[in-house]
Structure formats: C-alpha cells, structure tokens
Design a protein around this motif. Structure first.
Motif, PDB file in Angstrom:
ATOM      1  N   ASP A  80      -1.545   7.826   0.500  1.00 38.46           N
ATOM      2  CA  ASP A  80      -2.394   8.092   1.667  1.00 38.46           C
ATOM      3  C   ASP A  80      -2.881   6.826   2.352  1.00 38.46           C
ATOM      4  O   ASP A  80      -3.419   6.890   3.469  1.00 38.46           O
ATOM      5  CB  ASP A  80      -3.609   8.931   1.239  1.00 38.46           C
ATOM      6  CG  ASP A  80      -3.215  10.350   0.845  1.00 38.46           C
ATOM      7  OD1 ASP A  80      -2.126  10.790   1.263  1.00 38.46           O
ATOM      8  OD2 ASP A  80      -3.992  10.997   0.110  1.00 38.46           O
ATOM      9  N   ALA A  81      -2.723   5.668   1.699  1.00 38.12           N
ATOM     10  CA  ALA A  81      -3.176   4.406   2.304  1.00 38.12           C
ATOM     11  C   ALA A  81      -2.221   3.916   3.385  1.00 38.12           C
ATOM     12  O   ALA A  81      -2.553   2.995   4.130  1.00 38.12           O
ATOM     13  CB  ALA A  81      -3.337   3.330   1.227  1.00 38.12           C
ATOM     14  N   VAL A  82      -1.059   4.544   3.490  1.00 40.20           N
ATOM     15  CA  VAL A  82      -0.070   4.113   4.476  1.00 40.20           C
ATOM     16  C   VAL A  82      -0.250   4.920   5.761  1.00 40.20           C
ATOM     17  O   VAL A  82      -0.149   6.148   5.746  1.00 40.20           O
ATOM     18  CB  VAL A  82       1.365   4.321   3.934  1.00 40.20           C
ATOM     19  CG1 VAL A  82       2.384   3.836   4.963  1.00 40.20           C
ATOM     20  CG2 VAL A  82       1.534   3.591   2.613  1.00 40.20           C
ATOM     21  N   PRO A  83      -0.511   4.259   6.886  1.00 39.20           N
ATOM     22  CA  PRO A  83      -0.714   4.984   8.151  1.00 39.20           C
ATOM     23  C   PRO A  83       0.601   5.568   8.665  1.00 39.20           C
ATOM     24  O   PRO A  83       1.611   4.876   8.745  1.00 39.20           O
ATOM     25  CB  PRO A  83      -1.255   3.911   9.095  1.00 39.20           C
ATOM     26  CG  PRO A  83      -0.753   2.617   8.531  1.00 39.20           C
ATOM     27  CD  PRO A  83      -0.681   2.801   7.053  1.00 39.20           C
ATOM     28  N   GLU A 104      -5.512   7.221  13.365  1.00 37.04           N
ATOM     29  CA  GLU A 104      -4.815   6.902  12.110  1.00 37.04           C
ATOM     30  C   GLU A 104      -4.798   5.387  11.871  1.00 37.04           C
ATOM     31  O   GLU A 104      -5.018   4.912  10.748  1.00 37.04           O
ATOM     32  CB  GLU A 104      -3.378   7.447  12.157  1.00 37.04           C
ATOM     33  CG  GLU A 104      -2.546   7.176  10.923  1.00 37.04           C
ATOM     34  CD  GLU A 104      -2.945   7.991   9.701  1.00 37.04           C
ATOM     35  OE1 GLU A 104      -2.289   7.861   8.652  1.00 37.04           O
ATOM     36  OE2 GLU A 104      -3.934   8.763   9.789  1.00 37.04           O
ATOM     37  N   LYS A 114      -6.802   3.605   8.576  1.00 38.41           N
ATOM     38  CA  LYS A 114      -6.066   2.954   7.494  1.00 38.41           C
ATOM     39  C   LYS A 114      -6.217   1.437   7.493  1.00 38.41           C
ATOM     40  O   LYS A 114      -5.887   0.780   6.495  1.00 38.41           O
ATOM     41  CB  LYS A 114      -4.577   3.338   7.561  1.00 38.41           C
ATOM     42  CG  LYS A 114      -4.356   4.851   7.466  1.00 38.41           C
ATOM     43  CD  LYS A 114      -4.855   5.430   6.151  1.00 38.41           C
ATOM     44  CE  LYS A 114      -4.844   6.952   6.107  1.00 38.41           C
ATOM     45  NZ  LYS A 114      -3.530   7.565   6.224  1.00 38.41           N
ATOM     46  N   ARG A 134       0.859  -1.182   0.000  1.00 46.16           N
ATOM     47  CA  ARG A 134       0.000   0.000   0.000  1.00 46.16           C
ATOM     48  C   ARG A 134       0.899   1.238   0.000  1.00 46.16           C
ATOM     49  O   ARG A 134       1.955   1.231   0.645  1.00 46.16           O
ATOM     50  CB  ARG A 134      -0.910  -0.015   1.213  1.00 46.16           C
ATOM     51  CG  ARG A 134      -1.658  -1.339   1.340  1.00 46.16           C
ATOM     52  CD  ARG A 134      -2.663  -1.334   2.416  1.00 46.16           C
ATOM     53  NE  ARG A 134      -3.164  -2.680   2.677  1.00 46.16           N
ATOM     54  CZ  ARG A 134      -4.252  -2.939   3.369  1.00 46.16           C
ATOM     55  NH1 ARG A 134      -4.958  -1.940   3.872  1.00 46.16           N
ATOM     56  NH2 ARG A 134      -4.636  -4.187   3.570  1.00 46.16           N
ATOM     57  N   SER A 169       0.648   1.767  12.786  1.00 51.02           N
ATOM     58  CA  SER A 169       0.996   3.029  12.136  1.00 51.02           C
ATOM     59  C   SER A 169       2.483   3.278  12.309  1.00 51.02           C
ATOM     60  O   SER A 169       3.076   2.919  13.336  1.00 51.02           O
ATOM     61  CB  SER A 169       0.218   4.202  12.729  1.00 51.02           C
ATOM     62  OG  SER A 169       0.641   5.430  12.138  1.00 51.02           O
TER      63      SER A 169
END
Length: 332
Positions: A214-217, A231, A235, A211, A240
C-alpha cells in the motif's frame, strides 16, 4: 610553530615529483622482469590447501600486513605472522598445508632468516619477494620474485621507499592474478566487505530498499486528476504510477508534471475534467526488484529523475523508490 629555516617550497615540490618518478620507474622496470617465476608462484598458492602466511620485518613487515589483507579480501586466505614472534611460539600457526611468503629487500633480515630452515623442514613451500635473489631468503625460497630497485627515492638512498613500493606492487600483482584465476567476482568481494560502502553498493538490491504494498502510489487510468493528486500526496513519493486492471504499469505522473501542466494550460483551466490517462507519461523508467540498488541510482541520475517504479518480468507494479530511500540505505 614556525617553519624550519631549511624549508624550501620549490625544492619540496621538486623532491616530491622526483620521488614519484623514481618509484614509478621502479615498478615499471619490475613489470618488465616478470617471467615464468611469477606463474610458478601462482601455481604454488593455487595448489595449496591452506593459507598464505606472509612474513617480513620492519617496513617490509608493514607491507606484508597489507599484502595479507589484500589477499584475504580477494579470495586467497592469508594471514601475517611476525618473524620475531614466530621464533617464540607463533611458528605453530603455520601448517604443512600453507605457503609462506617472505618479504625482505636485502633478504638478510635476521629474524626472518633464522626461521627459514624450520619452515623448510616442515615441508612448507616458500615464496620470496626480495631485491636480492642470491640472499639467504632467495636461496631458501622455492620461487623468488624479483623486487629489486635501482635506487631508493630517499635522497640519501637509505630509507625504504622505492623498494617498499615495489614490494607492495608485486603483492598486488599476485592478489589480482590469483583472484582472476579463482574466478573471484564482484559479489564475492562484497561478501568480504559487508560493512563498508563497497559492500552496500554490491550487496544491496532494489528489493531491500523499495517501498511495496500500500506504500506504492498507483491509480487506474480512468482515475480523475484530483484522485491522482490525492494519491501522490498521501504516499509522499512525489509521483504515482498509472496501472491497468492487471496492475501493469502504463505510465507515471509526478509533481513536476503537474507544475508543467498548469504552466501549459493556465491556472484558469478546469483540470478536474482530465483523467490519469490524459496526463500520464507512458513507458516510464522502471527497474526490477532483483537489480542492485546502485543500478537504480545510476538510472535515476542518468535520467535526471528522483523516483523510479519497480516492476516484475510481466511489467506489473511491485514497488517504488526515490533518492531518499537510497540515501537512507547509504547506497548514494
């Protein structure tokens, strides 16, 4: 349906063990007989600008098809041509650039021996895997590979058993020696097996399944614990990354870490006063985007984690993946 009256479980096990022992001895004896002729066979194939055309009748034909498939999948172009069909036009598939590999235990299969003079007239090199070097096939061959066996595993010494095992093993020996001589690597093998699990494991990289964006926390180290938890929830990766102002990974915090934090501090503790820097695990496990996905799976299994962060050469966060991503890609 009832079992035949002659079925004896103890005898069946004894025969099975004897069969495996006879065939193992046949292969071991063949290995001891390998000599310069095997090297000469390799040199003929390596010098060829065409394909290895494998031919054989009956059980030897079945073995030949497998040998051709193994050669083709390990860097040596190969095909199987049925000797009987060769007499009716398929001989035209063979060119002067090819090498013919004839397989016959007796060396006297009529359909095969009938076309040997034509093959020689074309100037095509002929290799033989046979149990009789003095046979018609053996006499026509440029190189003979001895696949003779002391006896068949069949109790009547009739059904091709040890002899076909020896042929198959000799074919595998050729394929392995050739792939090594050609410098054939795991990536090359994967490219010839793109549709199978081997291909997926050898061709799928972390960048293909991770991923990103923005899909990555991720949160800065100054973020409060509540912001960190929001967060993680948003996600859906169960963790995170904690990063600095340059997006370099400083640490990680997971759902499991939260449970352990509550157990350690007690439910009455005011966790809102904690920051991401206070609760993160520093120096988390990471992988590079160009690594194989199967390597990431191995790291996760060895470390007993379900998610891993992806970083670049400077340690900056570029992605993340978990075991579900790998399962969807059929890497695990």
């Amino acid at each position: 349906m009832s079992l035949p009256s002659t079925f004896d479980p103890s005898r069946a096990l004894s025969l099975a063990r004897e069969t495996l022992d006879i065939e193992a001895q046949a292969v071991a004896a063949m290995a001891l007989r390998l000599d310069q002729r095997f090297v000469a066979a390799l040199e003929l194939v390596l010098k060829s600008r065409g394909r290895v055309v494998v031919m054989g009748m009956g059980k030897s034909g079945h073995i030949g098809r497998k040998i051709a498939a193994t050669l083709a999948s390990t860097g040596t172009p190969a095909m199987f041509v049925h000797p009987a069909e060769a007499s009716h036009g398929d001989l035209g598939m063979i060119t002067a650039d090819d090498v013919v590999l004839g397989i016959s235990n007796s060396g006297e299969s009529e359909e095969l021996t009938a076309i040997l003079p034509l093959i020689k007239r074309m100037g095509v090199p002929l290799l033989a895997i046979t149990g009789r070097g003095d046979s018609t096939l053996g006499r026509h061959a440029d190189v003979v590979l001895d696949a003779s066996v002391e006896k068949e595993a069949c109790p009547h010494n009739l059904a091709p058993t040890a002899s076909t095992t020896a042929q198959l093993a000799m074919g595998d020996a050729l394929a392995v020696a050739l792939l090594d001589a050609r410098g054939f690597k795991a990536d090359d093998f994967a490219r010839s097996h793109p549709g199978g699990s081997l291909g997926r494991k050898l061709l799928t990289h972390v960048s293909d399944v991770m991923r990103s964006g923005d899909a990555v926390p991720r949160v800065p180290r100054e973020a409060g614990l509540m912001d960190l938890m929001r967060e993680i929830s948003a996600k859906g990766l169960g963790m995170s990354a904690i990063v600095d102002a340059d997006n370099r990974v400083l640490g990680i915090f997971t759902d499991g870490d939260l449970r352990r934090l509550i157990e350690r501090t007690g439910s009455s503790a005011d966790l809102r006063a904690l920051s991401a820097r206070d609760v993160m695990h520093p120096n988390p496990r990471t992988v590079r985007a160009e690594a194989l996905a199967v390597e990431a799976a191995g790291l996760m299994e060895a470390s007993r984690i379900t998610s891993v962060l992806v970083v670049d050469e400077l340690g900056r966060l570029s992605g993340a993946l978990n075991s579900n991503d790998l399962m969807r890609a059929k890497v695990i």
